[in-house]
Scaffold this motif. Structure first.
Motif, PDB file in Angstrom:
ATOM      1  N   THR A   1      43.546  30.596  70.608  1.00 24.69           N
ATOM      2  CA  THR A   1      43.502  31.696  69.634  1.00 24.69           C
ATOM      3  C   THR A   1      44.464  31.442  68.479  1.00 24.69           C
ATOM      4  O   THR A   1      44.250  31.941  67.381  1.00 24.69           O
ATOM      5  N   ASP A   2      45.557  30.701  68.745  1.00 25.06           N
ATOM      6  CA  ASP A   2      46.575  30.429  67.726  1.00 25.06           C
ATOM      7  C   ASP A   2      47.090  31.687  67.029  1.00 25.06           C
ATOM      8  O   ASP A   2      47.457  31.638  65.851  1.00 25.06           O
ATOM      9  N   VAL A   3      47.092  32.801  67.707  1.00 27.67           N
ATOM     10  CA  VAL A   3      47.806  33.962  67.140  1.00 27.67           C
ATOM     11  C   VAL A   3      49.248  33.553  66.908  1.00 27.67           C
ATOM     12  O   VAL A   3      49.829  32.836  67.722  1.00 27.67           O
TER      13      VAL A   3
ATOM     14  N   ALA B   1      46.994  21.026  68.799  1.00 32.33           N
ATOM     15  CA  ALA B   1      46.268  22.123  68.181  1.00 32.33           C
ATOM     16  C   ALA B   1      45.684  21.681  66.844  1.00 32.33           C
ATOM     17  O   ALA B   1      46.337  20.967  66.072  1.00 32.33           O
ATOM     18  N   HIS B   2      44.442  22.069  66.597  1.00 34.33           N
ATOM     19  CA  HIS B   2      43.706  21.953  65.330  1.00 34.33           C
ATOM     20  C   HIS B   2      42.956  20.632  65.149  1.00 34.33           C
ATOM     21  O   HIS B   2      41.738  20.594  65.251  1.00 34.33           O
ATOM     22  N   CYS B   3      43.627  19.564  64.733  1.00 30.96           N
ATOM     23  CA  CYS B   3      42.966  18.246  64.589  1.00 30.96           C
ATOM     24  C   CYS B   3      41.749  18.311  63.671  1.00 30.96           C
ATOM     25  O   CYS B   3      40.680  17.789  63.994  1.00 30.96           O
TER      26      CYS B   3
ATOM     27  N   THR C   1      51.784  20.344  70.706  1.00 26.36           N
ATOM     28  CA  THR C   1      52.192  20.329  69.300  1.00 26.36           C
ATOM     29  C   THR C   1      50.990  20.634  68.409  1.00 26.36           C
ATOM     30  O   THR C   1      49.889  20.894  68.892  1.00 26.36           O
ATOM     31  N   HIS C   2      51.227  20.636  67.099  1.00 24.43           N
ATOM     32  CA  HIS C   2      50.148  20.792  66.113  1.00 24.43           C
ATOM     33  C   HIS C   2      49.852  19.435  65.493  1.00 24.43           C
ATOM     34  O   HIS C   2      50.764  18.619  65.319  1.00 24.43           O
ATOM     35  N   LEU C   3      48.610  19.225  65.096  1.00 27.51           N
ATOM     36  CA  LEU C   3      48.233  17.946  64.482  1.00 27.51           C
ATOM     37  C   LEU C   3      47.141  18.145  63.438  1.00 27.51           C
ATOM     38  O   LEU C   3      46.105  18.758  63.723  1.00 27.51           O
TER      39      LEU C   3
ATOM     40  N   CYS D   1      44.181  27.772  75.062  1.00 26.22           N
ATOM     41  CA  CYS D   1      44.858  26.458  75.008  1.00 26.22           C
ATOM     42  C   CYS D   1      45.908  26.346  73.910  1.00 26.22           C
ATOM     43  O   CYS D   1      46.523  25.286  73.766  1.00 26.22           O
ATOM     44  N   HIS D   2      46.096  27.402  73.119  1.00 29.27           N
ATOM     45  CA  HIS D   2      47.139  27.319  72.078  1.00 29.27           C
ATOM     46  C   HIS D   2      47.377  28.697  71.468  1.00 29.27           C
ATOM     47  O   HIS D   2      46.518  29.239  70.775  1.00 29.27           O
ATOM     48  N   VAL D   3      48.576  29.230  71.700  1.00 25.40           N
ATOM     49  CA  VAL D   3      48.901  30.551  71.156  1.00 25.40           C
ATOM     50  C   VAL D   3      50.426  30.669  71.049  1.00 25.40           C
ATOM     51  O   VAL D   3      51.161  30.070  71.828  1.00 25.40           O
ATOM     52  N   HIS D   4      50.882  31.452  70.054  1.00 25.68           N
ATOM     53  CA  HIS D   4      52.325  31.655  69.824  1.00 25.68           C
ATOM     54  C   HIS D   4      52.678  33.090  70.203  1.00 25.68           C
ATOM     55  O   HIS D   4      52.307  34.016  69.469  1.00 25.68           O
ATOM     56  N   PHE D   5      53.428  33.273  71.289  1.00 25.76           N
ATOM     57  CA  PHE D   5      53.745  34.675  71.644  1.00 25.76           C
ATOM     58  C   PHE D   5      54.716  35.285  70.647  1.00 25.76           C
ATOM     59  O   PHE D   5      54.743  36.496  70.444  1.00 25.76           O
TER      60      PHE D   5
END
Ligand code: GUN
Ligand code: ZN
Length: 430
Positions: free
Chosen positions: A321-323, A270-272, A231-233, A76-80
């Motif tokens: 994974t948020d890689v 992402a995160h919260c 987005t990130h939060l 649900c959240h990763v940066h290629f």
């Protein structure tokens, strides 16, 4: 002519949220199961011995007896754009962005680089059993084209969208409110709904967007209600502090996004880690979802996500994974760390709950549970074949496991890409 295939293996999937206690609900486990796929979609599942005699003569049967078949994992959240800086030493979020993430992202102005990394990244996801992802590219439109084209070529379901960032970051990575709006709109028209692709309006986080840019993103989100917002939060306390200064009118970090009309169904945050009860209540009411990213939260020293509070508020949660802030693209590694994050807070997460967070729960967080996440009839046949004997330690440990709950939990704790025997998209092996 119908393309009909069948797969024989132990089969495990969630029919709903299994709950976090020790008596799980909503789990279907078939020790000797058969999954029948027609034209890339689930036609039936059931007991293999009972169903085999009824198969038509033209059905090709693949025998994975002794292995475990589960729905494809959903990240649900990763940066290629951050695969090349995974595992970079020593910094917490804001310094890590400056020192590692932004320089890596500058290279994506080059379309050829973006295409090469996209190919590597998606092959890695598939090798790890991940069949769908919500992906951050970079501010550069060619990076969006690269990830969508690479996913389309492989037949993957994938959601992504141009990163919006117009302040508090290197000049080379800045757009502006106007170009953010027009480029996103052009990319929506180009990619959204093409085959298995979906668009996400992607302001990086409120730190790197002006109020004008967040407003433009909110306008776009209203104009295209069926695209995602990503987005990130509230990941790190230093970030939360910056937001309070940057948006002095806001009640909280979450409130910035709510006031600027970025919280709605299909919005994924992402995160919260730093939400209050009002934030959680509003998030649930508005239909926003959280990507819980345990390896990243530990690696960047951000803190411990309170999954219980999110679940009790009725918020949809999936894992990410948020890689490259996260340290692995592998879902076992991610869920194994999720367990430890919860354990540190004296909360529990049995294996079935973990499986849910990476399959049906994640699909529900992305509002894609009508298409993916489990094996109910008509769903897209994305699945993973798990090998209990992938490494010598899982082979040894799993011999001691007395039931599927124990096997699954040991796999989550010890497994890695060696535990993935095969990955299938729409019934086709990748
Ligand atoms: N917040 C804003 N950008 C990022 C990023 O790239 N990674 C993480 N973990 N948090 C962010
Ligand atoms: Zn991230």
């Amino acid at each position: 002519m119908t393309d009909r295939k069948a797969f024989r293996a132990s089969i495990l999937h969630c029919l709903g949220d299994p709950g976090s206690d020790t008596e799980p609900d909503n789990i279907e486990y078939l020790e000797d199961g058969l999954l029948i796929v027609e034209d890339g979609h689930v036609a039936a599942i059931g007991n293999a011995q009972q169903m085999m005699p009824g198969l038509s003569a033209d059905t090709e049967v693949t025998d994975y007896t002794g292995k475990l078949l589960v729905p494809g994992f959903i990240d649900c959240h990763v940066h290629f754009s951050q695969v090349d800086i995974i595992g970079s030493y020593g910094e917490q979020l804001l310094d890590w962005l400056e020192r590692y993430a932004y320089p890596a992202e500058e290279a994506f102005a080059d379309a050829e680089h973006a295409r090469a990394v996209a190919d590597f990244f998606l092959d890695e996801l598939l090798k790890n059993g991940t069949t769908t992802a919500l992906v951050f590219p970079t501010v550069h439109p060619p990076s969006v084209d690269a990830i969508f084209a690479a996913a389309d070529k492989r037949g993957m379901r994938l959601v992504s969208g141009k990163v919006l960032m117009d302040e508090n970051c290197p000049a080379s990575l800045r757009d502006d409110p106007e170009s953010a709006y027009t480029q996103s709109r052009e990319l929506i028209e180009k990619w959204h709904g093409k085959n298995r692709l979906g668009y996400a309006i992607t302001p990086r986080f409120a730190v790197t967007s002006s109020e004008a840019q967040l407003k433009a993103a909110g306008r776009l989100a209203n104009e295209f209600p069926d695209v995602h917002v990503h987005t990130h939060l509230a990941e790190h306390l230093d970030e939360v502090e910056l937001i309070a200064k940057q948006f002095p009118w806001s009640r909280s970090y979450f409130d910035v996004y709510e006031q600027l009309e970025l919280v709605r169904e299909r919005a994924v945050f992402a995160h919260c880690l730093h939400l209050d009860d009002t934030d959680r209540q509003r998030m649930a009411e508005l239909g926003g979802a959280i990507a819980f990213c345990p390896t990243s939260n530990l690696f960047l020293g951000s803190g411990l996500f309170d999954l219980r509070a999110a679940r009790d508020s009725g918020i949809r949660v999936g894992v990410g994974t948020d890689v490259g802030g996260g340290t692995s693209l592998n879902m076992f590694r991610t869920l194994g760390e999720a367990y430890k994050v919860l354990h540190l807070q004296e909360h529990s997460m049995p294996g079935f709950q973990a499986l849910y967070l990476a399959t049906l729960g994640a699909a529900s967080a992305l509002y894609l549970d009508d298409r993916i996440g489990n094996f109910t009839t008509g769903k897209e046949a994305d699945f993973v074949v798990l090998d209990y004997d992938g490494s010598s330690i899982t082979e040894r440990r799993l011999k001691q496991a007395r039931n599927i709950a124990e096997k699954l939990f040991a796999l989550i704790t010890l497994g890695d890409d060696r535990s993935i025997a095969a990955t299938y998209l729409l019934g086709n092996r990748t």
